[in-house]
Design a protein around this motif. Sequence first.
Motif, PDB file in Angstrom:
ATOM      1  N   ASP A   1      -6.604  34.444 -23.626  1.00 48.89           N
ATOM      2  CA  ASP A   1      -5.314  34.481 -24.536  1.00 48.89           C
ATOM      3  C   ASP A   1      -4.229  34.021 -23.503  1.00 48.89           C
ATOM      4  N   GLN A   2      -4.590  32.719 -22.826  1.00 53.36           N
ATOM      5  CA  GLN A   2      -3.502  32.168 -22.098  1.00 53.36           C
ATOM      6  C   GLN A   2      -3.807  30.725 -21.931  1.00 53.36           C
ATOM      7  N   TYR A   3      -2.855  29.934 -21.591  1.00 50.81           N
ATOM      8  CA  TYR A   3      -2.896  28.555 -21.273  1.00 50.81           C
ATOM      9  C   TYR A   3      -2.116  28.394 -20.284  1.00 50.81           C
ATOM     10  N   ASN A   4      -2.590  28.007 -18.906  1.00 53.85           N
ATOM     11  CA  ASN A   4      -1.806  27.837 -17.772  1.00 53.85           C
ATOM     12  C   ASN A   4      -1.030  29.147 -17.725  1.00 53.85           C
ATOM     13  N   THR A   5       0.234  29.070 -17.209  1.00 48.66           N
ATOM     14  CA  THR A   5       1.148  30.235 -16.945  1.00 48.66           C
ATOM     15  C   THR A   5       1.375  30.894 -18.430  1.00 48.66           C
ATOM     16  N   THR A   6       1.287  30.307 -19.579  1.00 46.40           N
ATOM     17  CA  THR A   6       1.737  30.834 -20.733  1.00 46.40           C
ATOM     18  C   THR A   6       0.615  31.924 -21.417  1.00 46.40           C
ATOM     19  N   ILE A   7       1.179  33.188 -21.405  1.00 42.80           N
ATOM     20  CA  ILE A   7       0.183  34.386 -21.887  1.00 42.80           C
ATOM     21  C   ILE A   7       0.532  34.526 -23.377  1.00 42.80           C
ATOM     22  N   TYR A   8      -0.463  34.261 -24.328  1.00 39.60           N
ATOM     23  CA  TYR A   8      -0.325  34.170 -25.622  1.00 39.60           C
ATOM     24  C   TYR A   8      -0.672  36.026 -25.930  1.00 39.60           C
ATOM     25  N   GLY A   9      -1.216  36.654 -25.284  1.00 39.31           N
ATOM     26  CA  GLY A   9      -1.803  38.084 -25.534  1.00 39.31           C
ATOM     27  C   GLY A   9      -2.396  38.662 -24.326  1.00 39.31           C
ATOM     28  N   LEU A  10      -2.895  39.833 -24.518  1.00 40.38           N
ATOM     29  CA  LEU A  10      -3.429  40.461 -23.330  1.00 40.38           C
ATOM     30  C   LEU A  10      -4.949  40.769 -23.654  1.00 40.38           C
ATOM     31  N   ASN A  11      -5.364  39.826 -24.342  1.00 41.62           N
ATOM     32  CA  ASN A  11      -7.171  40.096 -24.477  1.00 41.62           C
ATOM     33  C   ASN A  11      -7.768  38.885 -23.688  1.00 41.62           C
ATOM     34  N   ASP A  12      -9.082  39.004 -23.298  1.00 36.02           N
ATOM     35  CA  ASP A  12      -9.787  38.233 -22.679  1.00 36.02           C
ATOM     36  C   ASP A  12     -11.196  38.237 -23.513  1.00 36.02           C
ATOM     37  N   ARG A  13     -11.428  38.102 -24.529  1.00 39.86           N
ATOM     38  CA  ARG A  13     -12.569  38.495 -25.562  1.00 39.86           C
ATOM     39  C   ARG A  13     -13.682  38.260 -24.900  1.00 39.86           C
ATOM     40  N   TYR A  14     -14.015  36.965 -24.409  1.00 39.20           N
ATOM     41  CA  TYR A  14     -15.392  36.482 -23.954  1.00 39.20           C
ATOM     42  C   TYR A  14     -15.780  37.529 -22.680  1.00 39.20           C
ATOM     43  N   ARG A  15     -14.806  37.688 -21.896  1.00 37.04           N
ATOM     44  CA  ARG A  15     -15.231  38.793 -20.799  1.00 37.04           C
ATOM     45  C   ARG A  15     -15.137  40.087 -21.420  1.00 37.04           C
ATOM     46  N   GLY A  16     -14.734  40.680 -22.233  1.00 32.80           N
ATOM     47  CA  GLY A  16     -14.965  42.150 -22.960  1.00 32.80           C
ATOM     48  C   GLY A  16     -13.608  42.740 -22.446  1.00 32.80           C
ATOM     49  N   VAL A  17     -12.363  42.093 -22.261  1.00 31.53           N
ATOM     50  CA  VAL A  17     -11.258  42.923 -21.757  1.00 31.53           C
ATOM     51  C   VAL A  17     -10.406  42.722 -22.924  1.00 31.53           C
ATOM     52  N   THR A  18      -9.692  43.919 -23.337  1.00 31.58           N
ATOM     53  CA  THR A  18      -8.808  44.009 -24.243  1.00 31.58           C
ATOM     54  C   THR A  18      -7.433  44.656 -23.906  1.00 31.58           C
ATOM     55  N   GLY A  19      -6.489  44.147 -24.109  1.00 31.22           N
ATOM     56  CA  GLY A  19      -5.215  44.831 -23.881  1.00 31.22           C
ATOM     57  C   GLY A  19      -4.545  45.139 -22.623  1.00 31.22           C
ATOM     58  N   ARG A  20      -5.060  44.306 -21.751  1.00 30.09           N
ATOM     59  CA  ARG A  20      -4.818  44.374 -20.339  1.00 30.09           C
ATOM     60  C   ARG A  20      -5.127  43.212 -19.527  1.00 30.09           C
ATOM     61  N   ARG A  21      -4.589  42.979 -18.199  1.00 30.86           N
ATOM     62  CA  ARG A  21      -4.691  41.880 -17.448  1.00 30.86           C
ATOM     63  C   ARG A  21      -4.847  42.552 -15.735  1.00 30.86           C
ATOM     64  N   ASP A  22      -4.935  43.879 -15.746  1.00 36.70           N
ATOM     65  CA  ASP A  22      -4.617  44.228 -14.381  1.00 36.70           C
ATOM     66  C   ASP A  22      -6.358  44.716 -14.000  1.00 36.70           C
ATOM     67  N   VAL A  23      -7.260  43.678 -13.869  1.00 31.11           N
ATOM     68  CA  VAL A  23      -8.489  43.684 -13.565  1.00 31.11           C
ATOM     69  C   VAL A  23      -8.958  42.782 -12.591  1.00 31.11           C
ATOM     70  N   ILE A  24     -10.153  43.167 -11.966  1.00 26.61           N
ATOM     71  CA  ILE A  24     -10.843  41.977 -11.294  1.00 26.61           C
ATOM     72  C   ILE A  24     -12.183  42.093 -11.662  1.00 26.61           C
ATOM     73  N   PHE A  25     -12.903  40.882 -11.257  1.00 30.15           N
ATOM     74  CA  PHE A  25     -14.385  40.881 -11.649  1.00 30.15           C
ATOM     75  C   PHE A  25     -15.215  40.801 -10.517  1.00 30.15           C
ATOM     76  N   MET A  26     -16.181  41.639 -10.278  1.00 33.03           N
ATOM     77  CA  MET A  26     -16.986  41.414  -8.862  1.00 33.03           C
ATOM     78  C   MET A  26     -18.589  41.781  -9.180  1.00 33.03           C
ATOM     79  N   ASN A  27     -19.283  41.101  -8.533  1.00 32.57           N
ATOM     80  CA  ASN A  27     -20.840  41.572  -8.754  1.00 32.57           C
ATOM     81  C   ASN A  27     -20.966  42.858  -8.394  1.00 32.57           C
ATOM     82  N   ALA A  28     -21.769  43.736  -9.091  1.00 31.96           N
ATOM     83  CA  ALA A  28     -22.030  44.944  -9.027  1.00 31.96           C
ATOM     84  C   ALA A  28     -22.618  45.317  -7.573  1.00 31.96           C
ATOM     85  N   GLU A  29     -23.388  44.495  -7.298  1.00 29.91           N
ATOM     86  CA  GLU A  29     -24.230  44.695  -5.743  1.00 29.91           C
ATOM     87  C   GLU A  29     -23.012  44.693  -4.736  1.00 29.91           C
ATOM     88  N   ASP A  30     -22.146  43.775  -4.974  1.00 31.07           N
ATOM     89  CA  ASP A  30     -21.000  43.870  -3.871  1.00 31.07           C
ATOM     90  C   ASP A  30     -20.260  44.908  -4.060  1.00 31.07           C
TER      91      ASP A  30
END
Length: 761
Positions: free
Chosen positions: A654-683
């Motif tokens: 839901d963004q293009y460079n610094t422009t944030i159109y919305g707070l979803n990241d559909r293909y990564r399964g995130v809805t309504g927020r941006r305060d997440v990080i993605f990590m390997n489960a073993e790490d």
Amino acid sequence: MADSPIKGVAPYGGPAGGWGALQAVANAVRKEMGASANTRALLEMNQPDGFDCPGCAWPDPKHTSSFEFCENGAKAVTWEATWKRVTREFFAEHTVSELRGWSDYEIEDAGRLTEPMRYDAETDRLVPVTWDEAFAGIAARLHALDHPDQAEFYTSGRSSNESAFLYQLLARTFGTNNFPDCSNMCHEPTSVGLPQSIGVGKGTVMLEDFDQADAVFCIGHNPGTNHPRMLTTLREVSLRGKPIVVLNPLRERGLERFAAPQSPETMLTLSSTPLASAYHQVKVGGDVAVLKGMMKALLAADAADIAAGGAGLLDRAFIAEHTVGFDGLVADLDAISWDAIVRRAGLARDAIEEMARTYWSAERVIVCYGMGITQHRHGTENVRQIANLLMLRGNIGKPGAGICPLRGHSNVQGDRTVGITEIPAEPFLARLDKAFGIAAPRKHGHNAVEALAAMAEGSSRAFIGLGGNFAVAMPDPEVAFAAFRKLDLNVQIITKLNRTALLVAKHSYILPCLGRTERDMQNGVRQAVTVEDSMSMVHASRGGLKPASENLRSEVAIVAGIARATFPDSPVDWEGMTADYDRIRDKIEEVFPDFFDFNARIRQPGGFRLRVDASNRKWDTPDGKAHFLVAPGIAEDDGRDEGTLICTTLRSHDQYNTTIYGLNDRYRGVTGRRDVIFMNAEDLAALGFAEGSKVDLVTPDERVLAGVTAVAYPIAKGVVGAYYPEANVLVAAADYDRECGTPAYKSIPVRLRAHVAQAGS
């Protein structure tokens, strides 16, 4: 992530595109346009008589369909054609200090600017100003500088060729080559590395080459989010049964499978097309190791083939006729051990050899790459190694083969072509001087990193931004934000409010411009502008919507207005060029001979392609040869601790460079927020954390991204993914590629610590 307990995080099971994309487009239209007639703009996007998408630079097919746009292109249009307005009443209600407390999403979501504004320090508000008053005020502040190099002229890739050409003319008439631009932050390694290798800083392929390619390699990019129309091209490659090999730290849905929204059969049957035939999750920063490993495997297989009586696997005729430096490359590859390659790449040797086998088994190969290649300390070396790999089998300058840098903004490549560069060549400056009767400066100017440093230390005192959101896009917000507050002048030529415009200087102006979708009328005549896409095609763009306000001006008119106020006795016909953009194009043609018959050629459907000599095996290098270029080793990231996690910045869906159109990241399964990080489960487990843990990311010099929630995700071990621009707080202003100045947004050393909430938070 399959059973994620985190609020707003759930697995996404669908393909890229499909009904999810159509629903997202419908939601964007409903949110930004409502029942407005502006929705017709979607049918005019990327059409021969319409406007060019203000999003990515993926080229248009020769035969366009009725719906020649993607989900993120639709979001870009609805964002620009919104019904929301930021008026003088809005600014009377909100102080600048209050607005700075809003999120970047909230600031831009307020709507379209409607009239020029200036900052009033006594009331801490932006107040209306007439255009003439704004131009006069800006001219006065420019003339108050001690010398021209105290001014920085920034350019965003959304500006047109015409406005960019006038802008560089404005700055050079003023007396400086200070041109920080968005290329400096993304594909500068392409602009620096490729000319050294093949004589041109552009891709060598055209869209039609994908129809003939026997294999496509996708390295360090995510088309599902950043250039979705490319998915249609990759789908066609897959349907022809040709391999698509992906090298990327994260599993990205847009590289795995795709449902074409324009295919009725696909949509009705809920089917999708597999894209990647092989998906290799390289460790961030391990690209040089993989590329050298592939070349090392190719040389070994070549030797074995010759020993068995074959002709070998290298294109020796191409190497002999067109290149130099082959022996040096062989020596470098011989000196690197497989153990070192495997350790740095994070991939097994047989996986790298499998990629090499796919490469040498294909007669014609295209390598596509994005900012996952360029935004490192060694991004320029990454680009050169891709060129090396392609040249070993003659995969440059023949149909169905070549190198394909994936540009971001729709005209970031065109801006550079028409003169936005801090290191101009003498022949160009001589032609510019002759065309306009000026004396352009010869001293090299500032790139983006150098501009920020000069502003921070006080040696640059004025900043004019032709689009963009410079302070937010750059690393180290603490330094960037403070630098703007030191300035005497901050001018922002923009369509919507952003944070950089709120970082007020002693004198600050906001000059609202027309968007790409809107009618640009000069003297009662509708004007067209032009853009250059990733494959060097130049074509016209004509907005058709009623402007958001009667008090908006085009970028061309604004640049010319500043120029007329600054140079009242200038020999340049600023007014005449504003009245008829054909006159600007005549001057572009005079300064850049490759634009011959410019006005005639853009009136042809689809426009024309600029000369790219490497596509025809002509090399614009000092010796007329393509060069195998070698940097010893495998880019060890300047000795950074191998045990440190490496954070890479990501764009959400839901963004293009610094422009944030919305707070979803559909293909990564995130809805309504941006305060997440993605990590390997073993790490996560090895570090004593679980999915859902609230953590801080901390760099060796104690920069902190605090209070983010860890999400287990299919990402390479040792890697952390965090959203841009929020994670820019982790990037030091001095952490960049020394060859080209691109910040290392994609390779940030970090450690994790448990987040401790502050009292009252």
